[in-house]
Design an enzyme around this catalytic site. Structure first.
Site, PDB file in Angstrom:
ATOM      1  N   ASP A  13      44.007  42.538  39.978  1.00 41.74           N
ATOM      2  CA  ASP A  13      43.526  43.684  40.747  1.00 41.74           C
ATOM      3  C   ASP A  13      43.474  43.405  42.246  1.00 41.74           C
ATOM      4  O   ASP A  13      43.952  44.203  43.056  1.00 41.74           O
ATOM      5  CB  ASP A  13      42.145  44.119  40.251  1.00 41.74           C
ATOM      6  CG  ASP A  13      42.213  44.776  38.883  1.00 41.74           C
ATOM      7  OD1 ASP A  13      43.299  44.757  38.263  1.00 41.74           O
ATOM      8  OD2 ASP A  13      41.188  45.304  38.418  1.00 41.74           O
ATOM      9  N   ARG A  93      26.296  40.370  45.489  1.00 42.70           N
ATOM     10  CA  ARG A  93      27.116  41.114  46.452  1.00 42.70           C
ATOM     11  C   ARG A  93      26.651  41.004  47.905  1.00 42.70           C
ATOM     12  O   ARG A  93      27.488  40.926  48.816  1.00 42.70           O
ATOM     13  CB  ARG A  93      27.209  42.588  46.045  1.00 42.70           C
ATOM     14  CG  ARG A  93      27.767  42.833  44.649  1.00 42.70           C
ATOM     15  CD  ARG A  93      28.962  41.969  44.345  1.00 42.70           C
ATOM     16  NE  ARG A  93      29.554  42.257  43.041  1.00 42.70           N
ATOM     17  CZ  ARG A  93      30.207  41.390  42.322  1.00 42.70           C
ATOM     18  NH1 ARG A  93      30.335  40.137  42.751  1.00 42.70           N
ATOM     19  NH2 ARG A  93      30.738  41.728  41.162  1.00 42.70           N
ATOM     20  N   ASP A 122      28.863  48.318  42.687  1.00 41.76           N
ATOM     21  CA  ASP A 122      29.258  47.259  43.617  1.00 41.76           C
ATOM     22  C   ASP A 122      29.819  47.784  44.925  1.00 41.76           C
ATOM     23  O   ASP A 122      29.643  47.168  45.975  1.00 41.76           O
ATOM     24  CB  ASP A 122      30.256  46.308  42.954  1.00 41.76           C
ATOM     25  CG  ASP A 122      29.572  45.291  42.049  1.00 41.76           C
ATOM     26  OD1 ASP A 122      28.352  45.133  42.163  1.00 41.76           O
ATOM     27  OD2 ASP A 122      30.264  44.670  41.227  1.00 41.76           O
ATOM     28  N   SER A 177      35.587  43.995  30.672  1.00 47.14           N
ATOM     29  CA  SER A 177      35.683  43.376  31.997  1.00 47.14           C
ATOM     30  C   SER A 177      34.506  42.432  32.179  1.00 47.14           C
ATOM     31  O   SER A 177      33.422  42.646  31.630  1.00 47.14           O
ATOM     32  CB  SER A 177      35.681  44.436  33.093  1.00 47.14           C
ATOM     33  OG  SER A 177      34.465  45.152  33.086  1.00 47.14           O
TER      34      SER A 177
END
Length: 394
Positions: A13, A93, A122, A177
């Site tokens: 990705d 994050r 996110d 995922s």
């Protein structure tokens, strides 16, 4: 040439995003990776970035900073979102975003970019961090909200067209995922999307099934100083090593699994399976050490603000004035919180075995059932009368 700093994992990705940025923004892309304890392949990151013509590939080891300055303050707050989630993805994050902006300033880049999708939390967490440190002077590029690629098939087609390596397991829709760091692993997606389905055992990355865990209890002693853990079983360890040690001990005993349907910040419900083995031990141990070191008012003040604190972290407000203000309340008497906690680990369960501290908040003389003169029982009657009168007041 203009420069963009991309949060880059080396996977399919972000490799597609890297090429897409080059193509659509006519810019030099700086590939930036924060090593916060996720499963990382440095060789793969460098090789894949170089294949796409990247000159500057930066990989930073932030594991210790992450645990010391982000995870530990959150443990001190006993932060839990919606009753069970220990915020493993949420807390990662802000640090990545902070470092991206720092790299952007160092290389005079005009923009930063991330690989978060348009439906998740996110994107918010990254971009609030960018806004805080970039002060509006550095542009944010969110490819998943801009490009026309709509499906996994579109991504594969784009990858083939641009000679981007496609891992074998990505040639079809992935079964789930994964996001991971030293604090936790989260698993979401396909096989878990229907909440009526049980989570298959094969998705778990760092915890053994409680049924298959040892039939013998494991005892572990965690020592706290100034409200932070400093040693395990008498061995002093730096923060990241300490957490990793607890991850192994808890994981072997099937501890730290959570299956949650949560309310995302952007208004969508989603299901995630989380593994936070070491964090689960720290949470239990820290509550235990505070129970014998903090006074009632301080402890209850912390309990009242915890839900707000947890929601701020979940929503990406780590750097907000409000979260910092709450942290000061949480840490007001952290110098009182020192001592040893012994835990028993057994087939997914954590039990407090022992609490030891030099703090005098807990008085054996006052609590003893033996007759003593340290507690004035004559005042209790007036105390009860006063509160009886409060029952009918608004």
């Amino acid at each position: 040439m203009k420069k963009i700093v991309l949060a880059y994992s080396g996977g399919l990705d972000t490799s597609i995003i890297l090429r897409w940025l080059q193509e659509n923004y006519k810019a030099e892309v700086i590939a930036y990776t924060s090593d916060i304890g996720q499963e990382i392949n440095r060789k793969k990151i460098i090789t894949n970035a170089k294949r796409l013509g990247v000159k500057n590939i930066i990989i930073e080891d932030l594991k210790n900073i992450f645990v010391k300055d982000y995870v530990f303050p959150m443990i001190r707050a006993h932060a839990v979102y919606e009753g069970v989630y220990l915020l493993g993805t949420s807390i990662a994050r802000p640090l990545i975003a902070k470092r991206q902006i720092a790299i952007a300033k160092k290389f005079n880049a005009y923009a930063v970019s991330h690989g978060a999708t348009g439906k998740g939390n996110d994107q918010v967490r990254f971009e609030l961090g960018y806004a805080f440190f970039g002060r509006g002077k550095i542009k944010t590029i969110a490819p998943w909200r801009e490009w026309k690629l709509q499906s996994r098939a579109d991504l594969i087609k784009y990858a083939k067209k641009n000679n981007i390596l496609i891992p074998k397991d990505k040639r079809g829709a992935p079964p789930f995922s994964i996001d991971d760091n030293i604090f936790h692993t989260s698993t979401e997606g396909k096989v878990l999307e229907d909440p009526k389905n049980s989570a298959p055992e094969f998705i778990f990355q760092r915890t053994i099934s409680p049924e298959k865990a040892p039939n013998k209890k494991t005892k572990v002693k965690i020592t706290f100083k100034n409200s932070d853990p400093v040693s395990v079983n008498g061995k002093r360890l730096r923060p990241d090593k300490l957490l990793n040690k607890l991850n192994i001990l808890a994981g072997k005993n099937g501890i730290g699994r959570v299956d949650l349907v949560e309310n995302r910040f952007i208004g969508i419900k989603s299901r995630g399976v989380y593994e936070t083995p070491g964090g689960t031990l720290l949470y239990a141990a820290h509550r235990a050490i505070e129970s014998v070191t903090l006074d009632k008012k301080t402890a209850h003040d912390k309990e009242r603000i915890m839900p707000e604190y947890a929601e701020l972290v979940y929503n990406g407000y780590w750097f907000s004035k409000k979260r910092v203000r709450l942290q000061k309340i949480i840490d007001k008497k952290r110098n009182k919180v020192s001592g040893d906690i012994v835990l028993s680990l057994y087939k997914g369960n954590v039990t407090i075995v022992s609490r030891r501290t030099k703090n005098k908040a807990y008085s054996m003389k006052k609590v003893s059932f033996e007759e003593n003169k340290t507690f004035n029982k004559s005042k209790v009657e007036n105390f009860i009368k006063f509160h009886s009168n409060q029952l009918n007041k608004a």
